[in-house]
Design a protein around this motif. Structure first.
Motif, PDB file in Angstrom:
ATOM      1  N   ILE A  20       0.864  -1.182   0.000  1.00  0.00           N
ATOM      2  CA  ILE A  20       0.000   0.000   0.000  1.00  0.00           C
ATOM      3  C   ILE A  20       0.898   1.229   0.000  1.00  0.00           C
ATOM      4  O   ILE A  20       1.664   1.434   0.944  1.00  0.00           O
ATOM      5  CB  ILE A  20      -0.929   0.013   1.229  1.00  0.00           C
ATOM      6  N   ASP A  21       0.818   1.997  -1.070  1.00  0.00           N
ATOM      7  CA  ASP A  21       1.660   3.198  -1.205  1.00  0.00           C
ATOM      8  C   ASP A  21       3.130   2.887  -0.939  1.00  0.00           C
ATOM      9  O   ASP A  21       3.831   3.629  -0.252  1.00  0.00           O
ATOM     10  CB  ASP A  21       1.174   4.310  -0.264  1.00  0.00           C
ATOM     11  N   MET A  37      -6.283  -2.712   4.676  1.00  0.00           N
ATOM     12  CA  MET A  37      -5.770  -1.354   4.787  1.00  0.00           C
ATOM     13  C   MET A  37      -6.038  -0.774   6.167  1.00  0.00           C
ATOM     14  O   MET A  37      -5.138  -0.225   6.804  1.00  0.00           O
ATOM     15  CB  MET A  37      -6.403  -0.466   3.709  1.00  0.00           C
ATOM     16  N   VAL A  68      -9.624   2.869  -4.560  1.00  0.00           N
ATOM     17  CA  VAL A  68      -8.159   2.867  -4.578  1.00  0.00           C
ATOM     18  C   VAL A  68      -7.745   2.432  -5.976  1.00  0.00           C
ATOM     19  O   VAL A  68      -8.586   2.073  -6.803  1.00  0.00           O
ATOM     20  CB  VAL A  68      -7.560   1.921  -3.504  1.00  0.00           C
ATOM     21  N   ILE A  89      -1.151  -1.422  -4.259  1.00  0.00           N
ATOM     22  CA  ILE A  89      -2.256  -0.470  -4.247  1.00  0.00           C
ATOM     23  C   ILE A  89      -1.726   0.929  -3.960  1.00  0.00           C
ATOM     24  O   ILE A  89      -0.834   1.106  -3.131  1.00  0.00           O
ATOM     25  CB  ILE A  89      -3.277  -0.861  -3.148  1.00  0.00           C
ATOM     26  N   THR A  91      -3.192   4.898  -2.919  1.00  0.00           N
ATOM     27  CA  THR A  91      -4.389   5.496  -2.337  1.00  0.00           C
ATOM     28  C   THR A  91      -4.693   6.884  -2.876  1.00  0.00           C
ATOM     29  O   THR A  91      -5.662   7.493  -2.475  1.00  0.00           O
ATOM     30  CB  THR A  91      -4.256   5.580  -0.797  1.00  0.00           C
TER      31      THR A  91
END
Length: 103
Positions: A20-21, A37, A68, A89, A91
């Motif tokens: 995530i990021d 998340m 997302v 992913i 955001t």
């Protein structure tokens, strides 16, 4: 990372890693992206209309608050997409990232 959710049950399922990021987090098999998340970070995305952070609202696919994007730019609804090992992913809306570079 400090998540918004704290997992109290179903801790015996297998683990999968999701990025995530740019940061790898653990999810459990069968978790939605939103669950993964919010167990790891405090929000799902930044609002496209301001600096506010969004964390999902309905948790069932009705409110449109948890969009997302994959690293390839595909848009996903985090509350109805199952987390899978190796997912990457972001955001922030990809177009918004490009717009910030122009400033």
């Amino acid at each position: 990372m400090n998540g918004r959710f704290v997992r109290l049950g179903e801790t015996g399922r297998g683990k999968v890693r999701v990025t995530i990021d740019g940061v790898q987090v653990e999810a459990l098999e069968g978790d939605t992206l939103l669950t993964a998340m919010l167990c790891s970070v405090r929000h799902a995305r930044q609002s496209e209309f301001g600096a506010e952070k969004r964390a999902g609202f309905c948790l069932m696919g009705a409110c449109q608050d948890c969009w997302v994007w994959t690293a390839d730019g595909e848009r996903l609804r985090a509350c109805t997409t199952v987390a899978q090992a190796g997912m990457s992913i972001v955001t922030q809306q990809p177009e918004a990232q490009w717009a910030n570079l122009a400033l």
